[in-house]
Design a protein around this motif. Structure first.
Motif, short mmCIF file in Angstrom:
data_model
loop_
_atom_site.label_atom_id
_atom_site.label_comp_id
_atom_site.label_asym_id
_atom_site.label_seq_id
_atom_site.Cartn_x
_atom_site.Cartn_y
_atom_site.Cartn_z
N THR A 1 5.79 11.93 5.04
CA THR A 1 6.36 11.83 3.69
C THR A 1 5.76 12.91 2.80
OG1 THR A 1 4.71 10.32 2.75
CG2 THR A 1 6.50 9.32 4.02
N ASP A 2 6.28 12.96 1.57
CA ASP A 2 5.75 13.95 0.62
C ASP A 2 4.71 13.33 -0.30
OD1 ASP A 2 7.37 12.25 -0.74
OD2 ASP A 2 8.50 13.80 -1.81
N LEU A 3 3.92 12.40 0.27
CA LEU A 3 2.85 11.75 -0.49
C LEU A 3 1.94 12.82 -1.09
CD1 LEU A 3 1.39 9.05 -1.19
CD2 LEU A 3 0.04 9.38 0.90
N SER A 4 1.68 12.72 -2.38
CA SER A 4 0.86 13.73 -3.05
C SER A 4 -0.56 13.67 -2.54
CB SER A 4 0.89 13.51 -4.56
OG SER A 4 0.19 12.33 -4.91
N ALA A 5 -1.25 14.81 -2.62
CA ALA A 5 -2.65 14.88 -2.18
C ALA A 5 -3.53 13.92 -2.99
CB ALA A 5 -3.15 16.32 -2.31
N LYS A 6 -3.22 13.81 -4.26
CA LYS A 6 -4.01 12.92 -5.11
C LYS A 6 -3.88 11.47 -4.67
CE LYS A 6 -4.53 11.52 -9.93
NZ LYS A 6 -4.03 11.68 -11.32
N ASP A 7 -2.65 11.02 -4.45
CA ASP A 7 -2.43 9.63 -4.02
C ASP A 7 -3.02 9.40 -2.63
OD1 ASP A 7 -1.17 9.14 -6.38
OD2 ASP A 7 0.87 9.36 -5.57
N GLN B 1 -6.78 9.01 -2.93
CA GLN B 1 -7.13 7.71 -3.48
C GLN B 1 -7.05 6.62 -2.41
OE1 GLN B 1 -4.51 7.12 -6.81
NE2 GLN B 1 -5.84 8.23 -8.25
N ALA B 2 -6.00 6.69 -1.59
CA ALA B 2 -5.85 5.71 -0.51
C ALA B 2 -6.98 5.86 0.52
CB ALA B 2 -4.49 5.88 0.16
N ILE B 3 -7.34 7.10 0.83
CA ILE B 3 -8.44 7.34 1.78
C ILE B 3 -9.75 6.80 1.22
CG2 ILE B 3 -9.86 9.16 2.83
CD1 ILE B 3 -7.26 10.83 3.04
N VAL C 1 -5.14 16.13 4.49
CA VAL C 1 -4.74 16.16 3.07
C VAL C 1 -5.17 17.47 2.43
CG1 VAL C 1 -5.12 15.10 0.81
CG2 VAL C 1 -4.66 13.67 2.82
N ASP C 2 -6.40 17.93 2.76
CA ASP C 2 -6.87 19.21 2.20
C ASP C 2 -5.98 20.36 2.66
OD1 ASP C 2 -8.90 17.97 0.89
OD2 ASP C 2 -10.46 18.41 2.38
#
Length: 409
Positions: free
Chosen positions: A62-68, A71-73, A103-104
């Motif tokens: 998905t296009d889940l944002s890096a910020k979100d 936060q989940a991690i 994510v990075d």
């Protein structure tokens, strides 16, 4: 006491999990058997496994944002670090580390992508601004206006740049549109003024055209209508709502005049066609006088024919030279007969002709004698020279004799 490869429960009901750093307390269990305690905390571990697996799929697909994602991690890492589950927590920590790397990496990719998009957007907006500034100088008002509106829509669809760059480009873009609008407004204001002036001019032309529609001064009025038409064309167009009405009135006035003139000209043409037939008959009658045999009678007859000719009205212009030419030919024949008769009956002219003939005859006789003498003496060169002179004198003598014959010999 109960245990499994990743944890145990001691006699006091304390639950432990085994880690690379040694055992860590998971919690206390007093409500049931040690097996139930382990099973409970193992289920919590499985729950963490499921959540991490779901997050891995979301990051990947998905296009889940890096910020979100981060936060989940962090939320899952906190649960792993708090050791409230029994299982391979180190494996979960490694999976979370791998997720951080993913994510990075995505963050960097998106950063590069955003930089690329920003660069593309900058070039696109600069191209829009350059085109808008060119269009600002255009006089293709409709096409340029439509194109500028399309450029605005294109601008809205492009991503924003940094505030300073975006504001600077927008200022240039907006200024170009304003400059074009100002020029267009001034143009149409000027055009409106010109059309109003054209309307006033054409009102005047229509008034004059209508005043001339009843004129019977055909030539002068037709010429004036041609001048009015030239003035009409030079005046330019009036406003659309006025132009058609003015033109209909202007054309209608001309139609009235030219229809009346055509009726009169049709009657005149019919009359002139009849006159032409009469003059052709008179020309044929005059042509019978040639060749002239009785000059006095021919002259009297021609005068009678000419009087009847003058009484006949105009003939069509294109037929006039031919029919008048026939009469003039007869008249010239009569004049030539008169001149011939005058020369024949003029005693002074006859005397002059006879004298000239005698002189020429004497000269010819003299030359012949001189030629005979030169040849007898053997002077052929002189004889040939005198022979040439004799040819010229003989030609003059022949002409003089012919003229003398016209006087009756």
């Amino acid at each position: 006491m109960s245990s499994d490869p990743w944890g145990r429960v001691d006699e006091t009901g304390t639950v432990y999990v085994r880690t690379a750093d040694g055992e860590k307390v998971v919690g206390s269990w007093q409500a049931g058997t040690p097996e139930e305690a382990l099973a409970y905390f193992e289920r919590k571990y499985e729950g963490l496994v499921v959540e991490i697996g779901l997050l891995e799929r979301r990051v990947k697909t998905t296009d889940l944002s890096a910020k979100d994602a981060q936060q989940a991690i962090d939320h899952l890492r906190q649960q792993v670090d708090e050791h409230h589950a029994v299982g391979d927590l180190e494996a979960l920590a490694k999976r979370l580390d791998a997720l951080v790397e993913s994510v990075d990496k995505r963050r960097e990719e998106r950063k590069v992508q955003r930089a690329k998009q920003s660069d593309e957007a900058r070039h696109a907006k600069e191209a829009l601004v350059n085109e808008a500034e060119e269009l600002a100088q255009s006089e293709q008002w409709r096409a340029a206006g439509e194109r500028l509106r399309a450029l605005v829509d294109t601008w809205k669809g492009l991503p924003r740049l940094d505030r300073k760059s975006d504001d600077e480009l927008w200022h240039r873009f907006s200024h170009a549109r304003s400059a074009f609008s100002k020029r267009r407004k001034a143009h149409f204001a000027s055009l409106d003024a010109q059309r109003e002036e054209a309307r006033k001019t054409k009102e005047r032309l229509v008034a004059e055209a209508e005043s001339l529609s009843g004129s019977t001064d055909w030539g002068v009025t037709a010429a004036r209508y041609r001048e009015l038409m030239a003035e009409w064309k030079a005046a330019g167009r009036a406003q659309r709502e006025s132009e058609d009405d003015l033109w209909n009135r202007f054309r209608g006035a001309q139609d009235i005049f030219f229809a009346a003139r055509s009726g009169v000209f049709a009657e005149r043409d019919a009359e002139q066609a009849e006159n032409l037939a009469l003059k052709e008959e008179l020309a044929a009658e005059a042509e019978k006088l040639v060749p002239v045999t009785d000059l006095k009678a021919a002259r009297a007859t021609f005068r009678s024919i000419n009087e009847r000719w003058e009484a006949v009205g105009h003939v069509p212009r294109d037929a006039r030279p031919k029919v008048e030419g026939r009469m003039h030919a007869v008249e010239r024949a009569l004049q030539e007969s008169e001149e011939t008769e005058w020369r024949r009956t003029n005693p002074e002219a006859r005397a002059r002709a006879a004298g000239l003939t005698g002189q020429l005859q004497a000269a010819v006789d003299k030359l012949r004698g001189q030629i005979d003498t030169a040849r007898a003496a053997g002077n052929n060169a002189r004889a040939d020279k005198l022979a040439k002179e004799l040819e010229g004198r003989q030609a003059l003598l022949d002409q003089a004799l012919k003229g003398l014959e016209e006087f009756g010999g």
